[in-house]
Design a protein around this motif. Structure first.
Motif: not given
Length: 315
Positions: A279-294
Motif C-alpha cells: 500500500g505504499n504507493i508513493g514509495y513504489a512510484t519512486a522505485v518506478s521513476l528511478f527505473t525509468a530514468v536508469v
C-alpha cells in the motif's frame, strides 16, 4: 528602398510557395494522417497522461489519509533500503544475462535459416521458433514448471537416468536465474529472428552475385554482404532491447517462489510488492521513476555506442 521591397516580396513568395507545397503534400497524405489519429490518441491517453502519476513519488500517498508533499524522502528511503539494492542488483544481473545470451542468437539463427534451400522446410522452422512468442508468460511458466519438475519433469528424468540426483530448478537459488534466461530466450528468440530474416530478404541479390564473381565463399558473403546490410536493424533491435531490459516483470512474477526471492526480486516486482501489496504507493512510484530514468540513461548510452561501433543510431 526598392531593393528592400524586392527582398521582402521574394521572401513572401518563398513562404507562400512553401505553404502551398505543404498544403499539397498534406492533402495527398491526408488518409494516412487520419489513420494515425487513433494511435496518437492511444499514446496520449495511455502512455503520456499516466506520467502525471509520477508526482506521487514526491508524496506520502498510500501511507496517510491526507496526502502531503514530502519532497525527496521516498528517494532517500529508496537509496537506504537493502531491499531496493538487492532488487537493483538482481535486475542488472538478469538483464545483462538476457542481453548477453539472447541478443546474438536471433542473428545467428537468421543467418542459418537464410541458407535453407527448401522453402517449406524454411517456413516450418520459422513457425517452430516463432510460435512461442505468442505464449503468455503464464503458459511459459507452466511449461517450464512441468519440464523442470523434480519428480516428473523430463529434464530430471534424464538426470536421474544418468545416475544424478533430481534438481528443483524452480526453487534452487543456484539455478533459477538460468531458468529465467533460458525461458526468455526460448520465448522471444523467434521474434528477433523473423525481424532479421525480413531484413535479409530485402538485400539486393546482385550484391551476392558480384561477391560470387569476385570469388567470395559463404563466410565472405556473410561477413562482407549480409552483416553490413543488417547494421541498421541490429542497432534498432539493440536499442529496443536495452529500452525494456530493466522492465522484466511478468516473467519473474509468474515463475518465482519465496525460496528464490533473494536472487530473483527485480525492481518491477519490488515496486509491485511495495505499492499494491503493502500500500505504499508513493514509495513504489519512486522505485518506478528511478527505473525509468536508469532505462533512459541506458538507451542514450547504447545509442552512442551503436553510433560509434556500428555507425548506426535511431536517436
Amino acid at each position: 528602398m526598392s531593393t528592400n521591397t524586392t527582398v521582402v516580396a521574394e521572401k513572401g513568395m518563398v513562404k507562400q510557395k512553401s505553404r502551398s507545397e505543404f498544403a499539397r503534400k498534406f492533402h495527398r497524405q491526408k488518409p494516412i494522417l487520419i489513420l494515425l489519429i487513433p494511435g496518437i490518441l492511444w499514446y496520449i491517453i495511455f502512455k503520456y497522461t499516466p506520467m502525471l502519476g509520477a508526482l506521487a513519488a514526491f508524496t506520502d500517498y498510500g501511507t496517510k489519509a491526507k496526502i502531503s508533499f514530502i519532497g525527496f524522502e521516498n528517494f532517500i528511503q529508496l537509496f537506504t533500503s537493502p531491499g531496493f539494492w538487492g532488487a537493483f542488483r538482481n535486475t542488472l544481473i538478469i538483464s545483462f544475462c538476457n542481453l548477453l545470451f539472447y541478443f546474438p542468437l536471433p542473428i545467428i539463427l537468421a543467418l542459418l535459416m537464410n541458407e535453407l534451400i527448401f522453402v517449406r522446410l524454411k517456413r516450418l522452422v520459422q513457425f517452430i521458433v516463432y510460435i512461442p512468442h505468442f505464449f503468455s508468460w503464464v503458459v511459459v511458466g507452466a511449461i517450464f514448471a512441468m519440464l523442470l519438475s523434480p519428480s516428473e519433469g523430463i529434464v530430471n528424468q534424464i538426470i536421474m537416468s544418468l545416475g544424478g540426483d533430481p534438481i528443483y530448478f524452480m526453487a534452487d537459488q543456484n539455478w533459477f536465474r538460468s531458468v529465467l534466461v533460458g525461458s526468455y530466450m526460448w520465448r522471444d528468440v523467434g521474434y528477433g529472428t523473423i525481424i532479421y530474416i525480413a531484413t535479409i530478404s530485402t538485400i539486393d541479390v546482385q550484391l551476392y552475385d558480384a561477391a560470387t564473381v569476385d570469388g567470395a565463399g559463404y563466410w565472405q558473403k556473410m561477413l562482407y554482404v549480409t552483416l553490413p546490410s543488417l547494421k541498421s536493424t541490429i542497432a534498432t533491435v539493440l536499442l529496443l532491447t536495452v529500452a525494456r531490459v530493466l522492465l522484466i516483470f511478468e516473467q519473474v512474477l509468474v515463475m518465482y517462489v519465496p525460496s528464490v526471492y533473494s536472487v530473483s526480486e527485480v525492481l518491477t516486482t519490488y515496486s509491485f510488492t511495495e505499492g499494491l501489496l503493502n500500500g505504499n504507493i508513493g514509495y513504489a512510484t519512486a522505485v518506478s521513476l528511478f527505473t525509468a530514468v536508469v532505462s533512459a540513461i541506458l538507451v542514450i548510452g547504447c545509442n552512442k555506442i551503436s553510433k560509434k561501433f556500428l555507425g548506426e543510431g535511431i536517436i
